[in-house]
Design a protein around this motif. Structure first.
Motif, PDB file in Angstrom:
ATOM      1  N   LEU A  28     -14.779  -3.675   6.963  1.00  0.00           N
ATOM      2  CA  LEU A  28     -14.796  -2.510   6.321  1.00  0.00           C
ATOM      3  C   LEU A  28     -13.717  -1.292   6.265  1.00  0.00           C
ATOM      4  CD1 LEU A  28     -18.123  -1.039   8.191  1.00  0.00           C
ATOM      5  CD2 LEU A  28     -17.728  -2.063   5.564  1.00  0.00           C
ATOM      6  N   THR A  29     -12.657  -1.820   6.964  1.00  0.00           N
ATOM      7  CA  THR A  29     -11.532  -0.989   6.966  1.00  0.00           C
ATOM      8  C   THR A  29     -10.268  -1.474   5.663  1.00  0.00           C
ATOM      9  OG1 THR A  29     -10.358  -2.387   8.473  1.00  0.00           O
ATOM     10  CG2 THR A  29     -11.211  -0.262   9.326  1.00  0.00           C
ATOM     11  N   TRP A  30     -10.894  -2.477   4.978  1.00  0.00           N
ATOM     12  CA  TRP A  30      -9.945  -3.084   3.932  1.00  0.00           C
ATOM     13  C   TRP A  30     -10.502  -2.627   2.651  1.00  0.00           C
ATOM     14  CZ3 TRP A  30      -8.380  -8.933   4.154  1.00  0.00           C
ATOM     15  CH2 TRP A  30      -7.351  -8.983   5.320  1.00  0.00           C
ATOM     16  N   THR A  31      -9.599  -2.391   1.817  1.00  0.00           N
ATOM     17  CA  THR A  31      -9.968  -1.897   0.401  1.00  0.00           C
ATOM     18  C   THR A  31     -10.054  -2.881  -0.659  1.00  0.00           C
ATOM     19  OG1 THR A  31      -7.714  -1.519   0.013  1.00  0.00           O
ATOM     20  CG2 THR A  31      -8.900   0.523   0.786  1.00  0.00           C
ATOM     21  N   THR A  32     -10.710  -2.828  -1.552  1.00  0.00           N
ATOM     22  CA  THR A  32     -10.983  -3.610  -2.766  1.00  0.00           C
ATOM     23  C   THR A  32     -10.657  -2.956  -4.025  1.00  0.00           C
ATOM     24  OG1 THR A  32     -13.150  -3.110  -3.287  1.00  0.00           O
ATOM     25  CG2 THR A  32     -12.643  -5.043  -1.534  1.00  0.00           C
ATOM     26  N   ALA A  33     -10.085  -3.593  -5.133  1.00  0.00           N
ATOM     27  CA  ALA A  33      -9.666  -3.194  -6.158  1.00  0.00           C
ATOM     28  C   ALA A  33     -10.083  -4.256  -7.232  1.00  0.00           C
ATOM     29  CB  ALA A  33      -8.158  -2.509  -6.133  1.00  0.00           C
ATOM     30  N   VAL A  34     -10.369  -3.807  -8.994  1.00  0.00           N
ATOM     31  CA  VAL A  34     -10.411  -4.862  -9.599  1.00  0.00           C
ATOM     32  C   VAL A  34      -9.020  -4.822 -10.527  1.00  0.00           C
ATOM     33  CG1 VAL A  34     -11.885  -5.196 -11.655  1.00  0.00           C
ATOM     34  CG2 VAL A  34     -12.770  -4.775  -9.696  1.00  0.00           C
ATOM     35  N   GLU A  35      -8.289  -5.505 -10.699  1.00  0.00           N
ATOM     36  CA  GLU A  35      -6.989  -5.416 -11.624  1.00  0.00           C
ATOM     37  C   GLU A  35      -7.349  -6.624 -12.676  1.00  0.00           C
ATOM     38  OE1 GLU A  35      -3.744  -5.968  -9.297  1.00  0.00           O
ATOM     39  OE2 GLU A  35      -4.042  -4.030  -8.115  1.00  0.00           O
ATOM     40  N   ASN A  36      -7.143  -6.121 -13.966  1.00  0.00           N
ATOM     41  CA  ASN A  36      -7.345  -7.314 -15.124  1.00  0.00           C
ATOM     42  C   ASN A  36      -8.369  -7.992 -15.175  1.00  0.00           C
ATOM     43  OD1 ASN A  36      -4.885  -6.446 -16.147  1.00  0.00           O
ATOM     44  ND2 ASN A  36      -3.840  -7.759 -15.014  1.00  0.00           N
ATOM     45  N   GLY A  37      -9.643  -7.614 -14.428  1.00  0.00           N
ATOM     46  CA  GLY A  37     -11.028  -8.220 -14.272  1.00  0.00           C
ATOM     47  C   GLY A  37     -11.103  -9.103 -13.089  1.00  0.00           C
ATOM     48  N   ARG A  38     -10.123  -9.102 -12.245  1.00  0.00           N
ATOM     49  CA  ARG A  38     -10.159  -9.763 -11.031  1.00  0.00           C
ATOM     50  C   ARG A  38     -10.149  -8.902  -9.740  1.00  0.00           C
ATOM     51  NH1 ARG A  38      -5.523 -12.030  -8.058  1.00  0.00           N
ATOM     52  NH2 ARG A  38      -6.331 -13.502  -6.633  1.00  0.00           N
ATOM     53  N   GLN A  39     -11.228  -9.328  -8.950  1.00  0.00           N
ATOM     54  CA  GLN A  39     -11.309  -8.582  -7.452  1.00  0.00           C
ATOM     55  C   GLN A  39     -10.290  -8.929  -6.711  1.00  0.00           C
ATOM     56  OE1 GLN A  39     -14.781  -8.745  -5.350  1.00  0.00           O
ATOM     57  NE2 GLN A  39     -14.326  -7.075  -4.286  1.00  0.00           N
ATOM     58  N   ARG A  40      -9.441  -7.898  -6.307  1.00  0.00           N
ATOM     59  CA  ARG A  40      -8.311  -7.975  -5.383  1.00  0.00           C
ATOM     60  C   ARG A  40      -8.735  -7.511  -4.009  1.00  0.00           C
ATOM     61  NH1 ARG A  40      -3.098  -8.850  -8.097  1.00  0.00           N
ATOM     62  NH2 ARG A  40      -2.482  -9.065  -5.758  1.00  0.00           N
ATOM     63  N   HIS A  98       0.142   1.921   0.644  1.00  0.00           N
ATOM     64  CA  HIS A  98       0.273   2.079  -0.630  1.00  0.00           C
ATOM     65  C   HIS A  98      -0.738   2.990  -1.185  1.00  0.00           C
ATOM     66  CE1 HIS A  98       3.230  -1.243  -0.715  1.00  0.00           C
ATOM     67  NE2 HIS A  98       2.639  -1.852  -0.024  1.00  0.00           N
ATOM     68  N   LEU A  99      -1.452   3.608  -0.240  1.00  0.00           N
ATOM     69  CA  LEU A  99      -2.443   4.507  -0.697  1.00  0.00           C
ATOM     70  C   LEU A  99      -2.151   5.423  -2.030  1.00  0.00           C
ATOM     71  CD1 LEU A  99      -5.060   5.648  -0.001  1.00  0.00           C
ATOM     72  CD2 LEU A  99      -4.301   7.579   1.290  1.00  0.00           C
ATOM     73  N   ARG A 100      -1.138   5.955  -2.084  1.00  0.00           N
ATOM     74  CA  ARG A 100      -1.085   6.710  -3.442  1.00  0.00           C
ATOM     75  C   ARG A 100      -1.036   6.097  -4.742  1.00  0.00           C
ATOM     76  NH1 ARG A 100      -0.706  11.986  -2.081  1.00  0.00           N
ATOM     77  NH2 ARG A 100       0.336  12.524  -0.145  1.00  0.00           N
ATOM     78  N   SER A 101      -0.428   4.947  -4.381  1.00  0.00           N
ATOM     79  CA  SER A 101      -0.339   3.948  -5.611  1.00  0.00           C
ATOM     80  C   SER A 101      -1.667   3.314  -6.012  1.00  0.00           C
ATOM     81  CB  SER A 101       0.476   2.696  -5.261  1.00  0.00           C
ATOM     82  OG  SER A 101       1.765   3.136  -5.291  1.00  0.00           O
ATOM     83  N   ILE A 102      -2.562   3.103  -5.097  1.00  0.00           N
ATOM     84  CA  ILE A 102      -3.982   2.776  -5.226  1.00  0.00           C
ATOM     85  C   ILE A 102      -4.777   3.902  -5.925  1.00  0.00           C
ATOM     86  CG2 ILE A 102      -6.383   2.252  -4.148  1.00  0.00           C
ATOM     87  CD1 ILE A 102      -4.376   0.612  -1.903  1.00  0.00           C
ATOM     88  N   GLU A 103      -4.713   4.965  -5.300  1.00  0.00           N
ATOM     89  CA  GLU A 103      -5.299   6.180  -6.111  1.00  0.00           C
ATOM     90  C   GLU A 103      -4.699   6.539  -7.273  1.00  0.00           C
ATOM     91  OE1 GLU A 103      -4.443   9.552  -2.997  1.00  0.00           O
ATOM     92  OE2 GLU A 103      -6.393   8.992  -2.018  1.00  0.00           O
ATOM     93  N   ALA A 104      -3.641   6.189  -7.510  1.00  0.00           N
ATOM     94  CA  ALA A 104      -3.029   6.431  -8.953  1.00  0.00           C
ATOM     95  C   ALA A 104      -3.390   5.416 -10.076  1.00  0.00           C
ATOM     96  CB  ALA A 104      -1.597   6.526  -8.949  1.00  0.00           C
ATOM     97  N   LYS A 105      -4.104   4.315  -9.307  1.00  0.00           N
ATOM     98  CA  LYS A 105      -4.653   3.218 -10.225  1.00  0.00           C
ATOM     99  C   LYS A 105      -3.581   2.404 -10.771  1.00  0.00           C
ATOM    100  CE  LYS A 105      -9.358   5.051 -10.965  1.00  0.00           C
ATOM    101  NZ  LYS A 105      -9.859   4.539  -9.884  1.00  0.00           N
ATOM    102  N   LEU A 106      -2.413   2.225  -9.876  1.00  0.00           N
ATOM    103  CA  LEU A 106      -1.211   1.043 -10.418  1.00  0.00           C
ATOM    104  C   LEU A 106      -1.694  -0.113 -10.140  1.00  0.00           C
ATOM    105  CD1 LEU A 106       1.709   3.296  -9.239  1.00  0.00           C
ATOM    106  CD2 LEU A 106       0.838   3.068 -11.696  1.00  0.00           C
TER     107      LEU A 106
END
Length: 57
Positions: free
Chosen positions: A22-34, A44-52
């Motif tokens: 639960l403490t890990w984050t997920t993101a979708v980049e170019n259609g792939r879940q990271r 890298h919280l600020r970069s994640i929030e900026a959707k970089l």
């Protein structure tokens, strides 16, 4: 098994754990879940929030 896509860390504990902790984050980049560990997520919280994309971190 979850593995951090940035640093390669695996969660400590149950080796059969399929979803990330639960403490890990997920993101979708170019259609792939990271998946990113809690340490990389905090660093890298600020970069994640900026959707970089993670390649820009």
């Amino acid at each position: 098994m979850a593995t951090c896509d940035f640093c390669g860390t695996t969660p400590v504990g149950d080796g059969d754990q399929d979803p990330p902790p639960l403490t890990w984050t997920t993101a979708v980049e170019n259609g792939r879940q990271r998946v990113f560990c809690d340490a990389c997520s905090r660093e890298h919280l600020r970069s994640i929030e900026a959707k970089l994309d993670s390649e820009w971190w």
